[in-house]
Design a protein around this motif. Structure first.
Motif, PDB file in Angstrom:
ATOM      1  N   ASP A  28       0.854  -1.183   0.000  1.00 36.85           N
ATOM      2  CA  ASP A  28       0.000   0.000   0.000  1.00 36.85           C
ATOM      3  C   ASP A  28       0.896   1.241   0.000  1.00 36.85           C
ATOM      4  O   ASP A  28       2.130   1.156  -0.092  1.00 36.85           O
ATOM      5  N   GLN A  29       0.278   2.425   0.115  1.00 36.38           N
ATOM      6  CA  GLN A  29       1.061   3.655  -0.017  1.00 36.38           C
ATOM      7  C   GLN A  29       1.998   3.905   1.157  1.00 36.38           C
ATOM      8  O   GLN A  29       2.885   4.743   1.088  1.00 36.38           O
ATOM      9  N   THR A  30       1.838   3.119   2.251  1.00 33.09           N
ATOM     10  CA  THR A  30       2.736   3.268   3.393  1.00 33.09           C
ATOM     11  C   THR A  30       3.884   2.266   3.342  1.00 33.09           C
ATOM     12  O   THR A  30       4.760   2.289   4.204  1.00 33.09           O
ATOM     13  N   GLY A  31       3.860   1.359   2.356  1.00 33.97           N
ATOM     14  CA  GLY A  31       4.869   0.315   2.288  1.00 33.97           C
ATOM     15  C   GLY A  31       4.461  -0.975   2.972  1.00 33.97           C
ATOM     16  O   GLY A  31       5.283  -1.878   3.138  1.00 33.97           O
ATOM     17  N   PHE A  32       3.196  -1.073   3.358  1.00 29.66           N
ATOM     18  CA  PHE A  32       2.676  -2.285   3.988  1.00 29.66           C
ATOM     19  C   PHE A  32       2.466  -3.349   2.923  1.00 29.66           C
ATOM     20  O   PHE A  32       1.767  -3.138   1.940  1.00 29.66           O
ATOM     21  N   GLY A  33       3.060  -4.521   3.111  1.00 28.57           N
ATOM     22  CA  GLY A  33       3.004  -5.581   2.110  1.00 28.57           C
ATOM     23  C   GLY A  33       1.663  -6.272   2.067  1.00 28.57           C
ATOM     24  O   GLY A  33       1.045  -6.517   3.101  1.00 28.57           O
ATOM     25  N   HIS A  34       1.216  -6.604   0.867  1.00 30.91           N
ATOM     26  CA  HIS A  34      -0.100  -7.205   0.651  1.00 30.91           C
ATOM     27  C   HIS A  34       0.017  -8.717   0.752  1.00 30.91           C
ATOM     28  O   HIS A  34       0.421  -9.392  -0.199  1.00 30.91           O
ATOM     29  N   ALA A  35      -0.351  -9.285   1.905  1.00 33.83           N
ATOM     30  CA  ALA A  35      -0.166 -10.718   2.145  1.00 33.83           C
ATOM     31  C   ALA A  35      -1.323 -11.564   1.647  1.00 33.83           C
ATOM     32  O   ALA A  35      -1.159 -12.763   1.444  1.00 33.83           O
ATOM     33  N   SER A  36      -2.496 -10.967   1.436  1.00 33.80           N
ATOM     34  CA  SER A  36      -3.670 -11.791   1.146  1.00 33.80           C
ATOM     35  C   SER A  36      -3.836 -12.093  -0.344  1.00 33.80           C
ATOM     36  O   SER A  36      -4.795 -12.735  -0.752  1.00 33.80           O
ATOM     37  N   GLY A  37      -2.885 -11.684  -1.156  1.00 31.32           N
ATOM     38  CA  GLY A  37      -2.929 -11.989  -2.586  1.00 31.32           C
ATOM     39  C   GLY A  37      -1.988 -11.088  -3.346  1.00 31.32           C
ATOM     40  O   GLY A  37      -1.341 -10.211  -2.780  1.00 31.32           O
ATOM     41  N   TYR A  38      -1.882 -11.322  -4.645  1.00 25.33           N
ATOM     42  CA  TYR A  38      -1.163 -10.437  -5.544  1.00 25.33           C
ATOM     43  C   TYR A  38       0.320 -10.683  -5.680  1.00 25.33           C
ATOM     44  O   TYR A  38       1.007  -9.920  -6.348  1.00 25.33           O
ATOM     45  N   LEU A  39       0.874 -11.719  -5.072  1.00 27.58           N
ATOM     46  CA  LEU A  39       2.213 -12.116  -5.481  1.00 27.58           C
ATOM     47  C   LEU A  39       2.120 -12.720  -6.881  1.00 27.58           C
ATOM     48  O   LEU A  39       1.199 -13.476  -7.187  1.00 27.58           O
ATOM     49  N   ALA A  40       3.071 -12.360  -7.734  1.00 28.01           N
ATOM     50  CA  ALA A  40       3.055 -12.817  -9.125  1.00 28.01           C
ATOM     51  C   ALA A  40       4.357 -13.539  -9.445  1.00 28.01           C
ATOM     52  O   ALA A  40       5.440 -13.059  -9.107  1.00 28.01           O
ATOM     53  N   PHE A  41       4.237 -14.701 -10.085  1.00 26.83           N
ATOM     54  CA  PHE A  41       5.372 -15.521 -10.472  1.00 26.83           C
ATOM     55  C   PHE A  41       5.186 -15.981 -11.917  1.00 26.83           C
ATOM     56  O   PHE A  41       4.079 -15.939 -12.456  1.00 26.83           O
ATOM     57  N   THR A  42       6.257 -16.473 -12.536  1.00 23.36           N
ATOM     58  CA  THR A  42       6.063 -17.281 -13.737  1.00 23.36           C
ATOM     59  C   THR A  42       5.537 -18.638 -13.284  1.00 23.36           C
ATOM     60  O   THR A  42       5.686 -19.039 -12.123  1.00 23.36           O
ATOM     61  N   ALA A  43       4.918 -19.371 -14.203  1.00 27.59           N
ATOM     62  CA  ALA A  43       4.379 -20.687 -13.840  1.00 27.59           C
ATOM     63  C   ALA A  43       5.491 -21.628 -13.376  1.00 27.59           C
ATOM     64  O   ALA A  43       5.316 -22.391 -12.419  1.00 27.59           O
ATOM     65  N   ARG A  44       6.640 -21.563 -14.035  1.00 23.01           N
ATOM     66  CA  ARG A  44       7.748 -22.448 -13.663  1.00 23.01           C
ATOM     67  C   ARG A  44       8.280 -22.117 -12.278  1.00 23.01           C
ATOM     68  O   ARG A  44       8.569 -23.018 -11.471  1.00 23.01           O
TER      69      ARG A  44
END
Length: 320
Positions: A185-201
């Motif tokens: 978020d705008q304070t630098g708080f990491g979004h743990a409940s979703g939104y990490l993105a990876f390649t499939a491999r």
């Protein structure tokens, strides 16, 4: 794959890719959000923090974050990991007045919290409960705010941004070929409940560790030995999950597991990871379901888990 608008489907067996397809615009070098499938990352980090002695499953969350509201009165780390925190909270992301929509906006895009210097922490701290902890059927009370609070716990105990902690404890050790992407978020708080993105491999490399007793395919250990089999799979406090028709699933440690040795988590829009401790099968599907707002319907949810069971059944006796 056609009906779920799959962007990628990858199947790994004993650390080797046996099937890989990109039927739409995605390619093997492109990251794709895993949405709520990445909730499991927070549990994997917490497993390491427990191993380090920084907390236990019985630790009360408000002992770490006292500013949280009544929604977390008496709630333990174990209850939060198992989504056993009944409170008034709606995951209806199409309703602009729902708590789920508000956390989605607050954490992902930084809008709606501009006047609150606390950012998403302010939203989470203000959550209250008018529901007593009464769960006679032991059902899973799926709630993204709970995962976000667990991410806050990680930040408090490590002094790191949540996404940095995922990298430190997990991602940089699995031999990933590409960077992952996480949001704050705008304070630098990491979004743990979703939104990490990876390649499939790369997703397969990190999620396969769950079915392989915490060991990555490159030989690095990223989870405490025996934790998955003894604490997660043997969890007497696992909650009852309502999806999947091929097998019965239970929810523990921000993932579901069944009696066939499989672990999984689904994500908004049609994402799923699956990793099996008995067969060595790992499945990654990344998708963009064509429903209103991209939500996973009940039929899609059943289909994703049943697909994983069926693929696992096809491959369980295959020797590579």
């Amino acid at each position: 794959m056609y009906h779920t608008r799959a962007d990628a489907l990858l199947v790994m067996k004993d650390g080797k890719i046996v099937f890989e397809a990109y039927p739409r615009q995605l390619g093997p070098d492109d990251q794709h959000t895993m949405m709520s499938s990445s909730k499991t990352m927070v549990a994997m980090v917490i497993m390491n923090l427990i191993e380090e002695g920084k907390l236990t499953l019985k630790t009360k969350i408000k002992d770490i974050i006292p500013e949280l509201g009544s929604a977390f009165d008496g709630v333990t780390i174990h209850q939060a990991l198992n989504m056993d925190v009944p409170m008034h909270f709606s995951e209806d992301y199409q309703d602009p007045n729902s708590e789920g929509q508000r956390i989605f906006v607050a954490e992902c895009w930084g809008e709606g919290c501009e006047k609150d210097p606390r950012g998403a922490r302010g939203f989470l701290a203000d959550l209250k409960s008018d529901d007593p902890h009464n769960n006679p059927s032991n059902m899973t009370h799926y709630n993204s705010a709970v995962t976000s609070v667990l991410g806050w716990v990680v930040e408090e105990l490590t002094g790191m941004n949540y996404n940095s902690a995922v990298s430190y404890y997990l991602y940089k050790h699995v031999g990933a070929e590409h960077n992952a992407i996480g949001l704050n978020d705008q304070t630098g708080f990491g979004h743990a409940s979703g939104y990490l993105a990876f390649t499939a491999r790369d997703a397969a490399k990190i999620y396969s560790t769950i079915g392989n007793d915490g060991m990555a395919i490159n030989g690095n250990r990223i989870l405490p030995k025996g934790y998955i089999a003894d604490v997660v799979y043997g969890d007497s406090e696992a909650t009852n999950y309502q999806f999947g028709t091929e097998s019965t699933w239970k929810y523990s440690h921000q993932m579901v597991f069944n009696d066939k040795g499989g672990f999984a988590h689904m994500g908004y829009g049609g994402q799923i990871f699956y990793s099996n401790k008995d067969t060595g099968v790992t499945i990654i599907q990344m998708s963009s379901i064509d429903t209103e707002g991209g939500a996973v319907t009940q039929n899609h949810a059943h289909a994703l888990l049943d697909m994983a069971d069926k693929i696992n059944n096809l491959l369980k006796h295959v020797k590579l």
